[in-house]
Design a protein around this motif. Structure first.
Motif, PDB file in Angstrom:
ATOM      1  N   TYR A   1      -0.861  -5.124   2.691  1.00 26.51           N
ATOM      2  CA  TYR A   1      -2.191  -5.688   2.913  1.00 26.51           C
ATOM      3  C   TYR A   1      -2.165  -7.167   2.541  1.00 26.51           C
ATOM      4  O   TYR A   1      -1.670  -7.551   1.492  1.00 26.51           O
ATOM      5  CB  TYR A   1      -3.241  -4.976   2.057  1.00 26.51           C
TER       6      TYR A   1
ATOM      7  N   ILE B   1       0.862  -1.181   0.000  1.00 29.27           N
ATOM      8  CA  ILE B   1       0.000   0.000   0.000  1.00 29.27           C
ATOM      9  C   ILE B   1       0.900   1.232   0.000  1.00 29.27           C
ATOM     10  O   ILE B   1       1.663   1.430   0.946  1.00 29.27           O
ATOM     11  CB  ILE B   1      -0.916   0.028   1.242  1.00 29.27           C
TER      12      ILE B   1
ATOM     13  N   VAL C   1      -3.702  -5.437   7.566  1.00 24.17           N
ATOM     14  CA  VAL C   1      -2.610  -4.563   7.149  1.00 24.17           C
ATOM     15  C   VAL C   1      -1.495  -4.714   8.167  1.00 24.17           C
ATOM     16  O   VAL C   1      -1.741  -4.789   9.370  1.00 24.17           O
ATOM     17  CB  VAL C   1      -3.085  -3.090   7.094  1.00 24.17           C
TER      18      VAL C   1
ATOM     19  N   THR D   1      -5.222   8.269   8.940  1.00 26.73           N
ATOM     20  CA  THR D   1      -5.330   6.828   8.741  1.00 26.73           C
ATOM     21  C   THR D   1      -3.960   6.175   8.879  1.00 26.73           C
ATOM     22  O   THR D   1      -3.807   5.165   9.580  1.00 26.73           O
ATOM     23  CB  THR D   1      -5.930   6.510   7.362  1.00 26.73           C
ATOM     24  N   LEU D   2      -2.960   6.758   8.232  1.00 28.37           N
ATOM     25  CA  LEU D   2      -1.608   6.228   8.335  1.00 28.37           C
ATOM     26  C   LEU D   2      -1.118   6.272   9.778  1.00 28.37           C
ATOM     27  O   LEU D   2      -0.544   5.308  10.272  1.00 28.37           O
ATOM     28  CB  LEU D   2      -0.659   7.006   7.416  1.00 28.37           C
TER      29      LEU D   2
ATOM     30  N   ILE E   1       2.042   4.634   0.926  1.00 32.16           N
ATOM     31  CA  ILE E   1       1.621   5.450   2.071  1.00 32.16           C
ATOM     32  C   ILE E   1       1.114   6.822   1.658  1.00 32.16           C
ATOM     33  O   ILE E   1       0.322   7.417   2.380  1.00 32.16           O
ATOM     34  CB  ILE E   1       2.726   5.575   3.136  1.00 32.16           C
TER      35      ILE E   1
ATOM     36  N   ILE F   1      -2.683   3.455  11.767  1.00 29.10           N
ATOM     37  CA  ILE F   1      -2.094   2.151  11.432  1.00 29.10           C
ATOM     38  C   ILE F   1      -0.744   2.000  12.118  1.00 29.10           C
ATOM     39  O   ILE F   1      -0.452   0.961  12.711  1.00 29.10           O
ATOM     40  CB  ILE F   1      -1.957   1.991   9.902  1.00 29.10           C
TER      41      ILE F   1
ATOM     42  N   GLN G   1      -0.972   7.401  -0.545  1.00 26.14           N
ATOM     43  CA  GLN G   1      -2.360   7.282  -0.969  1.00 26.14           C
ATOM     44  C   GLN G   1      -3.331   7.198   0.214  1.00 26.14           C
ATOM     45  O   GLN G   1      -4.530   7.058   0.028  1.00 26.14           O
ATOM     46  CB  GLN G   1      -2.536   6.070  -1.875  1.00 26.14           C
ATOM     47  N   LEU G   2      -2.776   7.269   1.424  1.00 24.94           N
ATOM     48  CA  LEU G   2      -3.610   7.231   2.627  1.00 24.94           C
ATOM     49  C   LEU G   2      -3.708   8.623   3.231  1.00 24.94           C
ATOM     50  O   LEU G   2      -2.775   9.422   3.132  1.00 24.94           O
ATOM     51  CB  LEU G   2      -2.998   6.294   3.670  1.00 24.94           C
ATOM     52  N   GLU G   3      -4.822   8.888   3.876  1.00 26.89           N
ATOM     53  CA  GLU G   3      -4.945  10.131   4.623  1.00 26.89           C
ATOM     54  C   GLU G   3      -3.982  10.067   5.804  1.00 26.89           C
ATOM     55  O   GLU G   3      -3.714   8.999   6.350  1.00 26.89           O
ATOM     56  CB  GLU G   3      -6.375  10.330   5.105  1.00 26.89           C
TER      57      GLU G   3
END
Length: 73
Positions: free
Chosen positions: A55, A3, A62, A12-13, A5, A16, A7-9
């Motif tokens: 993922y 994934i 994840v 959210t990152l 990183i 995680i 591309q994630l808000e």
């Protein structure tokens, strides 16, 4: 599947990474490192490519893994 990183808000990152750090358990090193510092260290490893956000369809999860240990099998 890796994934990207970017591309994630950001939140959210962060969530995680925080879950990953908390899952890793207690650090018994000679120097105490705060949760915020550990999160920053993992974030830096992801940005530098030393670690990857992966993922797993098999486990529907994840995880963060060292880039050197990642296998796309």
């Amino acid at each position: 599947m890796i994934i990207p990183i970017d591309q994630l808000e950001a939140q959210t990152l962060h969530n995680i990474i925080e879950a990953f750090v908390l899952r890793e358990g207690t650090d018994y090193g000679s120097e105490e490192i705060s949760l915020a510092e550990k999160i920053q260290q993992v974030h830096q490893q992801l940005k530098s490519g030393d670690a990857l956000l992966v993922y797993s369809e098999l486990h529907d999860s994840v995880n963060i893994v060292p880039a050197a240990q990642f296998s796309a099998d």
